[in-house]
Design a protein around this motif. Sequence first.
Motif, PDB file in Angstrom:
ATOM      1  N   CYS A   1      55.666  31.900  41.451  1.00  0.00           N
ATOM      2  CA  CYS A   1      54.836  33.103  41.581  1.00  0.00           C
ATOM      3  C   CYS A   1      55.172  33.840  42.866  1.00  0.00           C
ATOM      4  CB  CYS A   1      53.364  32.730  41.572  1.00  0.00           C
ATOM      5  SG  CYS A   1      52.816  32.116  39.986  1.00  0.00           S
TER       6      CYS A   1
ATOM      7  N   CYS B   1      54.491  37.033  45.725  1.00  0.00           N
ATOM      8  CA  CYS B   1      53.368  37.459  46.568  1.00  0.00           C
ATOM      9  C   CYS B   1      52.425  38.379  45.793  1.00  0.00           C
ATOM     10  CB  CYS B   1      53.941  38.175  47.785  1.00  0.00           C
ATOM     11  SG  CYS B   1      52.863  38.167  49.194  1.00  0.00           S
ATOM     12  N   GLY B   2      52.980  39.253  44.974  1.00  0.00           N
ATOM     13  CA  GLY B   2      52.159  40.179  44.202  1.00  0.00           C
ATOM     14  C   GLY B   2      51.268  39.462  43.206  1.00  0.00           C
ATOM     15  N   THR B   3      51.787  38.425  42.602  1.00  0.00           N
ATOM     16  CA  THR B   3      51.001  37.656  41.642  1.00  0.00           C
ATOM     17  C   THR B   3      49.814  37.002  42.321  1.00  0.00           C
ATOM     18  OG1 THR B   3      53.014  37.205  40.392  1.00  0.00           O
ATOM     19  CG2 THR B   3      51.115  35.810  39.930  1.00  0.00           C
TER      20      THR B   3
ATOM     21  N   ALA C   1      48.352  38.008  45.053  1.00  0.00           N
ATOM     22  CA  ALA C   1      47.404  39.048  45.471  1.00  0.00           C
ATOM     23  C   ALA C   1      46.516  39.463  44.308  1.00  0.00           C
ATOM     24  CB  ALA C   1      48.168  40.249  46.018  1.00  0.00           C
ATOM     25  N   VAL C   2      47.097  39.616  43.120  1.00  0.00           N
ATOM     26  CA  VAL C   2      46.320  39.983  41.940  1.00  0.00           C
ATOM     27  C   VAL C   2      45.328  38.881  41.591  1.00  0.00           C
ATOM     28  CG1 VAL C   2      46.461  40.426  39.461  1.00  0.00           C
ATOM     29  CG2 VAL C   2      48.080  41.535  41.005  1.00  0.00           C
TER      30      VAL C   2
ATOM     31  N   CYS D   1      42.429  38.927  44.036  1.00  0.00           N
ATOM     32  CA  CYS D   1      41.540  40.078  43.742  1.00  0.00           C
ATOM     33  C   CYS D   1      40.653  39.788  42.543  1.00  0.00           C
ATOM     34  CB  CYS D   1      42.357  41.336  43.512  1.00  0.00           C
ATOM     35  SG  CYS D   1      43.125  41.980  45.008  1.00  0.00           S
TER      36      CYS D   1
END
Length: 54
Positions: free
Chosen positions: A36, A38-40, A42-43, A46
């Motif tokens: 995974c 970094c964007g995954t 973060a989502v 959230c």
Amino acid sequence: MSKHDDFLDDYIEYRIFEESMKRSGGGKSPRKNTGCGCGTWAVLICIVIIVLFL
């Protein structure tokens, strides 16, 4: 020519092109699967925050 012959010709052309790209150094190098990104994360964080506070 049948559909099978057309497919075989196209496949051979693709393989020749692929080999020539490898030899010439063209194209992108294969990307390693590092799991995974970094964007995954973060989502996911959230989503967890939204679920906990609603």
